[in-house]
Design a protein around this motif. Structure first.
Motif, PDB file in Angstrom:
ATOM      1  N   ALA A  26      34.630  27.342  55.804  1.00 26.30           N
ATOM      2  CA  ALA A  26      34.441  28.765  54.953  1.00 26.30           C
ATOM      3  C   ALA A  26      35.178  28.696  53.717  1.00 26.30           C
ATOM      4  N   ALA A  27      34.648  29.034  52.516  1.00 30.55           N
ATOM      5  CA  ALA A  27      35.151  28.983  51.230  1.00 30.55           C
ATOM      6  C   ALA A  27      35.487  30.555  51.047  1.00 30.55           C
ATOM      7  N   GLU A  28      36.524  30.608  50.287  1.00 32.38           N
ATOM      8  CA  GLU A  28      37.160  32.047  49.701  1.00 32.38           C
ATOM      9  C   GLU A  28      36.967  31.934  48.150  1.00 32.38           C
ATOM     10  N   PRO A  29      36.031  32.832  47.763  1.00 33.59           N
ATOM     11  CA  PRO A  29      35.996  32.732  46.173  1.00 33.59           C
ATOM     12  C   PRO A  29      37.124  33.144  45.554  1.00 33.59           C
ATOM     13  N   LEU A  30      38.188  33.739  46.033  1.00 31.30           N
ATOM     14  CA  LEU A  30      39.509  34.192  45.365  1.00 31.30           C
ATOM     15  C   LEU A  30      40.458  34.087  46.054  1.00 31.30           C
ATOM     16  N   ARG A  31      41.453  33.507  45.878  1.00 36.76           N
ATOM     17  CA  ARG A  31      42.870  33.198  46.367  1.00 36.76           C
ATOM     18  C   ARG A  31      43.936  33.740  45.631  1.00 36.76           C
ATOM     19  N   VAL A  32      44.834  34.234  46.353  1.00 35.17           N
ATOM     20  CA  VAL A  32      46.300  34.548  45.539  1.00 35.17           C
ATOM     21  C   VAL A  32      47.247  33.865  46.416  1.00 35.17           C
ATOM     22  N   GLN A  33      48.279  32.876  45.959  1.00 33.99           N
ATOM     23  CA  GLN A  33      49.572  32.511  46.498  1.00 33.99           C
ATOM     24  C   GLN A  33      50.742  32.530  45.689  1.00 33.99           C
ATOM     25  N   ARG A  34      51.678  32.749  46.394  1.00 28.10           N
ATOM     26  CA  ARG A  34      53.070  32.760  45.803  1.00 28.10           C
ATOM     27  C   ARG A  34      53.538  31.490  45.111  1.00 28.10           C
ATOM     28  N   GLN A  35      54.055  31.330  44.021  1.00 26.61           N
ATOM     29  CA  GLN A  35      54.430  30.051  43.548  1.00 26.61           C
ATOM     30  C   GLN A  35      55.787  30.082  43.566  1.00 26.61           C
ATOM     31  N   ASP A  36      56.508  31.293  43.322  1.00 28.20           N
ATOM     32  CA  ASP A  36      57.921  31.506  43.163  1.00 28.20           C
ATOM     33  C   ASP A  36      58.280  32.800  43.314  1.00 28.20           C
ATOM     34  N   ALA A  37      59.553  33.236  43.161  1.00 30.28           N
ATOM     35  CA  ALA A  37      60.042  34.787  43.319  1.00 30.28           C
ATOM     36  C   ALA A  37      59.425  35.623  42.131  1.00 30.28           C
ATOM     37  N   GLN A  38      58.695  35.193  41.049  1.00 33.59           N
ATOM     38  CA  GLN A  38      58.385  35.916  40.118  1.00 33.59           C
ATOM     39  C   GLN A  38      56.980  35.645  39.763  1.00 33.59           C
ATOM     40  N   THR A  39      56.138  34.641  40.438  1.00 36.64           N
ATOM     41  CA  THR A  39      54.784  34.414  39.852  1.00 36.64           C
ATOM     42  C   THR A  39      54.044  34.145  41.113  1.00 36.64           C
ATOM     43  N   VAL A  40      52.902  34.684  41.019  1.00 34.68           N
ATOM     44  CA  VAL A  40      51.869  34.271  41.876  1.00 34.68           C
ATOM     45  C   VAL A  40      50.621  33.376  41.118  1.00 34.68           C
ATOM     46  N   VAL A  41      49.948  32.567  42.031  1.00 36.62           N
ATOM     47  CA  VAL A  41      48.835  31.844  41.326  1.00 36.62           C
ATOM     48  C   VAL A  41      47.423  32.310  41.827  1.00 36.62           C
ATOM     49  N   ILE A  42      46.512  32.523  40.822  1.00 36.76           N
ATOM     50  CA  ILE A  42      45.136  32.960  41.183  1.00 36.76           C
ATOM     51  C   ILE A  42      44.422  31.733  40.948  1.00 36.76           C
ATOM     52  N   GLU A  43      43.537  31.377  42.123  1.00 41.59           N
ATOM     53  CA  GLU A  43      42.718  30.218  42.250  1.00 41.59           C
ATOM     54  C   GLU A  43      41.284  30.749  42.773  1.00 41.59           C
TER      55      GLU A  43
END
Length: 140
Positions: A26-43
Motif C-alpha cells: 500500500a502506498a501513502e501519497p503523503l508522509r511526515v517524519q521527524r528528522q530531529d528536534a526542530q525539523t520534520v520531513v514531508i515526502e
C-alpha cells in the motif's frame, strides 16, 4: 480430461494472483517524519505541482502557515518543534486536500524502565496490533 486441464489452468492463474497480491504494498501519497528536534520531513509519491501548509487542525484556513507553494519537490522540510503536533495539508490545484501528520512516537533518550504502559500499548498498536507484546529497547 478437458475438465482436469481447465482446473489446472485455473489453479495456476489463482497461484499467480496470490503471489502478485502478496508482493503488492500500500502506498501513502503523503508522509511526515521527524528528522530531529526542530525539523520534520514531508515526502510524497509524485511530483505534480502542489502547495503545502502547516496547520493545528485538519482544515485549510487563514491561520495556517505556508511551507511551499506550487512545488514539484518530492521531499520538503519544515520547522516543527518536537513538542508540537502539526498537520501537513497538501493541495493540488482545485482537488481535495490531503492531510498527514507525524506518526512516530518520540522515544528518544528514554530509558526502557521509564516507558509507561500507555506508551507500550500505543507502540503495539502502531506495530500491528494491541494484543501483540512489544519490547522497546533503547540503544544509547
Amino acid at each position: 480430461m478437458e475438465l482436469m486441464g481447465m482446473v489446472a489452468k485455473i489453479g495456476g492463474v489463482a497461484m499467480v494472483a496470490l503471489w502478485l497480491s502478496g508482493t503488492a504494498m500500500a502506498a501513502e501519497p503523503l508522509r511526515v517524519q521527524r528528522q530531529d528536534a526542530q525539523t520534520v520531513v514531508i515526502e510524497r509519491d509524485d511530483a505534480a505541482a502542489a502547495s503545502f501548509w502547516l496547520s493545528k487542525d485538519t482544515q485549510l484556513d487563514d491561520g495556517d502557515s505556508a511551507v511551499a507553494r506550487a512545488s514539484t519537490a518530492r521531499r520538503l522540510t519544515a520547522s516543527v518543534p518536537a513538542g508540537e503536533r502539526l498537520f501537513v495539508i497538501m493541495q493540488r490545484g482545485d482537488g481535495a486536500p490531503l492531510v498527514a501528520a507525524e506518526r512516530v512516537l518520540p522515544l528518544e533518550r528514554a530509558a526502557t524502565s521509564a516507558i509507561s504502559a500507555a506508551t507500550r500499548r500505543a507502540t503495539a498498536r502502531l506495530c500491528g496490533g494491541a494484543r501483540r507484546s512489544v519490547r522497546v529497547r533503547c540503544r544509547c
